[in-house]
Scaffold this motif. Structure first.
Motif, PDB file in Angstrom:
ATOM      1  N   UNK A   1       0.845  -1.182   0.000  1.00 59.06           N
ATOM      2  CA  UNK A   1       0.000   0.000   0.000  1.00 59.06           C
ATOM      3  C   UNK A   1       0.886   1.239   0.000  1.00 59.06           C
ATOM      4  N   UNK A   2       0.467   2.266  -0.658  1.00 60.59           N
ATOM      5  CA  UNK A   2       1.229   3.516  -0.687  1.00 60.59           C
ATOM      6  C   UNK A   2       1.253   4.131   0.710  1.00 60.59           C
ATOM      7  N   UNK A   3       2.435   4.593   1.108  1.00 61.40           N
ATOM      8  CA  UNK A   3       2.618   5.181   2.433  1.00 61.40           C
ATOM      9  C   UNK A   3       2.867   6.673   2.262  1.00 61.40           C
ATOM     10  N   UNK A   4       2.178   7.462   3.063  1.00 61.31           N
ATOM     11  CA  UNK A   4       2.375   8.902   2.990  1.00 61.31           C
ATOM     12  C   UNK A   4       3.701   9.278   3.629  1.00 61.31           C
ATOM     13  N   UNK A   5       4.176  10.457   3.337  1.00 63.74           N
ATOM     14  CA  UNK A   5       5.462  10.892   3.894  1.00 63.74           C
ATOM     15  C   UNK A   5       5.391  11.051   5.406  1.00 63.74           C
ATOM     16  N   UNK A   6       4.237  11.425   5.936  1.00 65.05           N
ATOM     17  CA  UNK A   6       4.068  11.560   7.384  1.00 65.05           C
ATOM     18  C   UNK A   6       4.154  10.189   8.064  1.00 65.05           C
ATOM     19  N   UNK A   7       3.519   9.181   7.475  1.00 62.36           N
ATOM     20  CA  UNK A   7       3.594   7.831   8.029  1.00 62.36           C
ATOM     21  C   UNK A   7       5.002   7.266   7.917  1.00 62.36           C
ATOM     22  N   UNK A   8       5.692   7.593   6.821  1.00 59.10           N
ATOM     23  CA  UNK A   8       7.053   7.120   6.617  1.00 59.10           C
ATOM     24  C   UNK A   8       7.998   7.696   7.660  1.00 59.10           C
ATOM     25  N   UNK A   9       7.880   8.969   7.971  1.00 61.45           N
ATOM     26  CA  UNK A   9       8.739   9.565   9.002  1.00 61.45           C
ATOM     27  C   UNK A   9       8.401   9.002  10.374  1.00 61.45           C
ATOM     28  N   UNK A  10       7.147   8.693  10.625  1.00 57.75           N
ATOM     29  CA  UNK A  10       6.753   8.094  11.897  1.00 57.75           C
ATOM     30  C   UNK A  10       7.318   6.686  12.067  1.00 57.75           C
TER      31      UNK A  10
END
Length: 62
Positions: free
Chosen positions: A10-19
């Protein structure tokens, strides 16, 4: 029914990736004391008895 997908994840947003990739500071539990005493459990007794059975079978099966 046959299902096909071109994307595995699933595509991950940049906010979720930094988290997900942020570092967390570790803390040490000062109230934890490791005891050097080993508790003899029922599982260890069962294992000793099982090994003894196998040893006796090999010993007297000549």
């Amino acid at each position: 029914m046959k299902m096909q997908s071109n994307t595995l994840l699933k595509k991950i947003s940049s906010l979720e990736l930094t988290g997900l990739t942020s570092q967390v500071k570790e803390t040490i539990a000062t109230e934890f004391y490791k005891t050097s005493e080993k508790v003899f459990s029922a599982a260890e007794l069962w294992n000793i008895q099982r090994q003894r059975k196998n040893f006796n079978r090999r010993r007297f099966s000549l």
